[in-house]
Write a protein that holds these residues in place. Structure first.
Motif, PDB file in Angstrom:
ATOM      1  N   TYR A   1     -60.761  14.371  33.764  1.00  0.00           N
ATOM      2  CA  TYR A   1     -61.649  14.877  32.721  1.00  0.00           C
ATOM      3  C   TYR A   1     -63.024  15.220  33.294  1.00  0.00           C
ATOM      4  CZ  TYR A   1     -57.765  13.366  29.991  1.00  0.00           C
ATOM      5  OH  TYR A   1     -56.494  13.211  29.517  1.00  0.00           O
TER       6      TYR A   1
ATOM      7  N   ASN B   1     -63.252  19.979  32.987  1.00  0.00           N
ATOM      8  CA  ASN B   1     -63.463  20.530  31.651  1.00  0.00           C
ATOM      9  C   ASN B   1     -64.914  20.398  31.162  1.00  0.00           C
ATOM     10  OD1 ASN B   1     -62.066  17.780  31.551  1.00  0.00           O
ATOM     11  ND2 ASN B   1     -63.141  17.810  29.588  1.00  0.00           N
TER      12      ASN B   1
ATOM     13  N   ARG C   1     -67.432  24.390  39.048  1.00  0.00           N
ATOM     14  CA  ARG C   1     -66.092  23.881  38.727  1.00  0.00           C
ATOM     15  C   ARG C   1     -65.172  24.035  39.939  1.00  0.00           C
ATOM     16  NH1 ARG C   1     -64.007  26.838  33.571  1.00  0.00           N
ATOM     17  NH2 ARG C   1     -66.031  26.259  32.724  1.00  0.00           N
TER      18      ARG C   1
ATOM     19  N   ALA D   1     -57.456  17.180  32.453  1.00  0.00           N
ATOM     20  CA  ALA D   1     -58.507  17.835  31.676  1.00  0.00           C
ATOM     21  C   ALA D   1     -58.080  17.920  30.219  1.00  0.00           C
ATOM     22  CB  ALA D   1     -58.772  19.237  32.232  1.00  0.00           C
ATOM     23  N   ARG D   2     -59.036  18.206  29.370  1.00  0.00           N
ATOM     24  CA  ARG D   2     -58.724  18.386  27.948  1.00  0.00           C
ATOM     25  C   ARG D   2     -57.981  19.706  27.766  1.00  0.00           C
ATOM     26  NH1 ARG D   2     -63.186  16.107  23.960  1.00  0.00           N
ATOM     27  NH2 ARG D   2     -61.308  16.051  22.698  1.00  0.00           N
TER      28      ARG D   2
ATOM     29  N   GLY E   1     -65.942  28.050  26.965  1.00  0.00           N
ATOM     30  CA  GLY E   1     -65.645  26.757  26.355  1.00  0.00           C
ATOM     31  C   GLY E   1     -66.355  26.563  25.035  1.00  0.00           C
TER      32      GLY E   1
ATOM     33  N   GLN F   1     -67.402  21.683  26.905  1.00  0.00           N
ATOM     34  CA  GLN F   1     -65.984  21.392  27.078  1.00  0.00           C
ATOM     35  C   GLN F   1     -65.231  22.702  27.284  1.00  0.00           C
ATOM     36  OE1 GLN F   1     -64.224  18.481  27.135  1.00  0.00           O
ATOM     37  NE2 GLN F   1     -66.090  17.273  26.911  1.00  0.00           N
ATOM     38  N   HIS F   2     -64.586  22.834  28.438  1.00  0.00           N
ATOM     39  CA  HIS F   2     -63.645  23.942  28.640  1.00  0.00           C
ATOM     40  C   HIS F   2     -62.263  23.368  28.366  1.00  0.00           C
ATOM     41  CE1 HIS F   2     -61.660  27.465  30.255  1.00  0.00           C
ATOM     42  NE2 HIS F   2     -60.864  26.647  30.919  1.00  0.00           N
ATOM     43  N   LEU F   3     -61.556  23.943  27.416  1.00  0.00           N
ATOM     44  CA  LEU F   3     -60.224  23.454  27.070  1.00  0.00           C
ATOM     45  C   LEU F   3     -59.190  24.307  27.793  1.00  0.00           C
ATOM     46  CD1 LEU F   3     -60.791  22.898  23.249  1.00  0.00           C
ATOM     47  CD2 LEU F   3     -61.106  21.282  25.127  1.00  0.00           C
ATOM     48  N   TYR F   4     -58.376  23.666  28.601  1.00  0.00           N
ATOM     49  CA  TYR F   4     -57.370  24.360  29.400  1.00  0.00           C
ATOM     50  C   TYR F   4     -56.056  24.487  28.646  1.00  0.00           C
ATOM     51  CZ  TYR F   4     -60.138  23.835  33.649  1.00  0.00           C
ATOM     52  OH  TYR F   4     -61.119  23.909  34.598  1.00  0.00           O
TER      53      TYR F   4
END
Length: 149
Positions: free
Chosen positions: A34, A37, A45, A64-65, A81, A90-93
């Motif tokens: 985590y 993200n 990153r 990751a989230r 994100g 927060q970058h959501l994958y």
């Protein structure tokens, strides 16, 4: 780290916010949990992933989230994100996106442990994945108020 130490594992760690006095050193298993993200800058990153891989002797665990968590996060779209109400990024994958992002940076096969994690390995020999399961069980039992194994 405390949960892993509680399980009797010899662990060290570093985090720029939560554990800045920690030491970054090579290890058989490196956890990047985590982290990717919450990094807003794309080049930072990428550099974080590459640095973690450089420290990895055997297995890198990346988690990751995921996008399906979007409804749990209150905030506004920002860059690639979300800027949360707590002023964190927060970058959501997508599950495949995380796999492809990590695989694209490493010359190895990935092992998917859970939908939100993948593990590139520097070795072709089988790698024991008992410790993530033990950690998960420890956390689950702790939430229930039961002692860990």
């Amino acid at each position: 780290m405390r949960a892993l130490q509680h399980l009797g594992l010899d662990v060290t760690g570093w985090d720029p916010v939560h554990f800045p006095e920690g030491e970054r050193k090579s290890a058989d298993v490196v956890l990047l949990t985590y982290v990717l993200n919450v990094i807003e800058d794309l080049s930072e990153r990428r550099e974080t992933l590459l640095r973690a891989w450089e420290l990895t002797k055997s297995v890198l665990v990346v988690s990751a989230r995921l996008r399906w968590e979007r409804n749990q996060i209150q905030g506004t779209e920002y860059g690639d994100g979300i800027l949360t109400q707590r002023h964190t990024f927060q970058h959501l994958y997508g599950a495949g996106e995380l796999r492809d992002y990590v695989q694209g940076r490493q010359a190895s096969e990935l092992c998917r442990l859970l939908p939100a994690s993948c593990t590139p390995s520097r070795t072709t020999r089988p790698v024991s994945v008992t410790w993530p399961v033990r950690t998960h069980l420890y956390r689950r039992e702790r939430r229930r108020g039961c002692p860990a194994e």
